[in-house]
Design a protein around this motif. Structure first.
Motif, PDB file in Angstrom:
ATOM      1  N   VAL A  75       0.839  -1.205   0.000  1.00 49.01           N
ATOM      2  CA  VAL A  75       0.000   0.000   0.000  1.00 49.01           C
ATOM      3  C   VAL A  75       0.869   1.248   0.000  1.00 49.01           C
ATOM      4  O   VAL A  75       0.609   2.198  -0.742  1.00 49.01           O
ATOM      5  N   VAL A 127       2.445   1.750  -3.495  1.00 48.40           N
ATOM      6  CA  VAL A 127       1.515   2.225  -4.534  1.00 48.40           C
ATOM      7  C   VAL A 127       1.083   3.663  -4.247  1.00 48.40           C
ATOM      8  O   VAL A 127       0.959   4.471  -5.170  1.00 48.40           O
ATOM      9  N   LEU A 128       0.894   3.982  -2.959  1.00 41.51           N
ATOM     10  CA  LEU A 128       0.558   5.371  -2.622  1.00 41.51           C
ATOM     11  C   LEU A 128       1.699   6.304  -3.047  1.00 41.51           C
ATOM     12  O   LEU A 128       1.462   7.377  -3.609  1.00 41.51           O
ATOM     13  N   ILE A 155       1.436   6.781  -6.737  1.00 42.49           N
ATOM     14  CA  ILE A 155       0.366   7.693  -7.149  1.00 42.49           C
ATOM     15  C   ILE A 155       0.792   9.143  -6.899  1.00 42.49           C
ATOM     16  O   ILE A 155       0.627  10.012  -7.753  1.00 42.49           O
ATOM     17  N   TRP A 184       2.666  -2.677  -7.131  1.00 41.79           N
ATOM     18  CA  TRP A 184       1.528  -3.264  -7.859  1.00 41.79           C
ATOM     19  C   TRP A 184       1.590  -4.778  -7.829  1.00 41.79           C
ATOM     20  O   TRP A 184       0.560  -5.459  -7.723  1.00 41.79           O
ATOM     21  N   LEU A 222      -7.063  10.479  -6.321  1.00 41.57           N
ATOM     22  CA  LEU A 222      -6.588   9.123  -6.616  1.00 41.57           C
ATOM     23  C   LEU A 222      -6.139   8.398  -5.351  1.00 41.57           C
ATOM     24  O   LEU A 222      -6.402   7.210  -5.171  1.00 41.57           O
ATOM     25  N   SER A 223      -5.468   9.138  -4.456  1.00 39.93           N
ATOM     26  CA  SER A 223      -5.016   8.531  -3.206  1.00 39.93           C
ATOM     27  C   SER A 223      -6.206   8.036  -2.397  1.00 39.93           C
ATOM     28  O   SER A 223      -6.183   6.935  -1.841  1.00 39.93           O
ATOM     29  N   PHE A 238      -7.666   4.938  -3.941  1.00 40.58           N
ATOM     30  CA  PHE A 238      -6.821   3.768  -3.678  1.00 40.58           C
ATOM     31  C   PHE A 238      -6.931   3.315  -2.229  1.00 40.58           C
ATOM     32  O   PHE A 238      -7.109   2.132  -1.945  1.00 40.58           O
ATOM     33  N   VAL A 270      -8.236  -0.218  -0.722  1.00 37.21           N
ATOM     34  CA  VAL A 270      -7.375  -1.027   0.145  1.00 37.21           C
ATOM     35  C   VAL A 270      -8.102  -1.371   1.444  1.00 37.21           C
ATOM     36  O   VAL A 270      -8.073  -2.513   1.907  1.00 37.21           O
TER      37      VAL A 270
END
Lengths: 226, 73
Positions: free
Chosen positions: A11, A14-15, A18, A196, B45-46, B49, B53
């Motif tokens: 997590v 990926v954060l 982003i 990912w 977007l965060s 996501f 999650v």
């Protein structure tokens, strides 16, 4: 030590992807413009897909030598998550291609290879569902799956490199690493691949656990009937 | 007559801007980042996501409970 540390890592990575994927400086290139940032999202889907299909391949080989049904469950579920990621990869690629190459689907060997690969894996699931007998299904589909992954490597990595492809790194085309002179894109790209992929592995473990539960329940039902 | 003047002025501005675009300057979303609005997209977007999650983590926990129940039987 936390058992789920790698999920947290996934997590966080990926954060990071982003946030930094949108904010870092990227090389200014014609045609691509800001869409070069898709590298962190579209390309990484394929990396994760390869990892999961590779896992599936290894577990299929393990099943053939061990005959443990658990290995077959892992192989089929890994292929399932891999196909899901591949579908996202194709769809995101079509959007990207529409704005850079002018059409969602161009006659590019890598695109057609990706489509064939997806069909090969869909046939794997059809093959599985066509057999009721458990051991036979596991054995036949394992053999098929071993060939399927080899075809994936051929269609996605070997053939596009032998001919002309619009994809970077294929057929004399430069790669992104040639353009990314100061390596800023790498600082996001590599964590993005790991992040990912780990997310894909998380989904894989969820699917395996569900499958095992329903498998347990089925065998319990059979035992109670006897 | 006045409108023709405006139109020619506008045409002139457009042609100048298109020339400058052709002369090697590649258009990037620098303005978007300068004005800070890209942070809005990053934030959205965060949240998307993180939301997904949390959802997956909840499914994970529910599955763990179910596994416990089945294995205790």
């Amino acid at each position: 030590m936390l058992k789920y540390w790698w999920k947290i890592l996934a997590v966080i990575l990926v954060l990071y992807t982003i946030i930094n994927g949108f904010l870092i400086e990227v090389p200014a290139l014609p045609i691509l413009h800001e869409s070069i940032r898709n590298l962190f999202f579209h390309v990484t889907m394929w990396f994760a897909m390869i990892f999961l299909c590779g896992t599936s391949w290894i577990y299929s080989m393990m099943y053939l030598s061990s005959s443990k049904i658990e290995h077959d469950i892992i192989a089929s579920e890994a292929a399932n998550v891999g196909v899901m990621l591949g579908a996202i990869g194709i769809l995101t690629g079509m959007i990207w291609a529409n704005f850079t190459w002018g059409a969602p689907w161009v006659n590019d060997p890598k695109l057609n290879g990706a489509a064939i690969t997806m069909l090969i894996y869909l046939a794997y699931f059809v093959l599985r569902n066509s057999m009721d007998e458990e051991q036979k299904r596991a054995k036949v589909s394992s053999v098929y799956n071993i060939f399927a992954f080899i075809m994936l490597v051929v269609f996605l990595y070997v053939l596009p490199r032998m001919t002309d492809s619009l994809h970077p790194g294929n057929g004399g085309n430069g790669t992104f690493s040639d353009l990314d002179i100061d390596n800023t894109m790498r600082t996001v790209f590599y964590p993005a691949i790991i992040g990912w992929t780990l997310i894909g592995v998380w989904f894989l473990t969820l699917r395996i656990r569900i499958k095992k539960l329903s498998y347990q329940r089925e065998s319990e039902l059979i035992n109670s009937e006897n | 007559m006045k409108s023709i003047k405006y139109i020619t002025a506008l045409l002139f501005i457009f042609s100048v801007s298109s020339i400058s675009a052709q002369s090697g300057e590649i258009e990037m979303a620098d303005v978007m980042r300068e004005s800070g609005k890209i942070y809005v997209v990053v934030a959205v977007l965060s949240i998307v996501f993180v939301g997904l999650v949390i959802y997956a983590a909840m499914i994970d926990r529910r599955l763990s409970k179910l596994e416990k129940e089945v294995n205790e039987k």
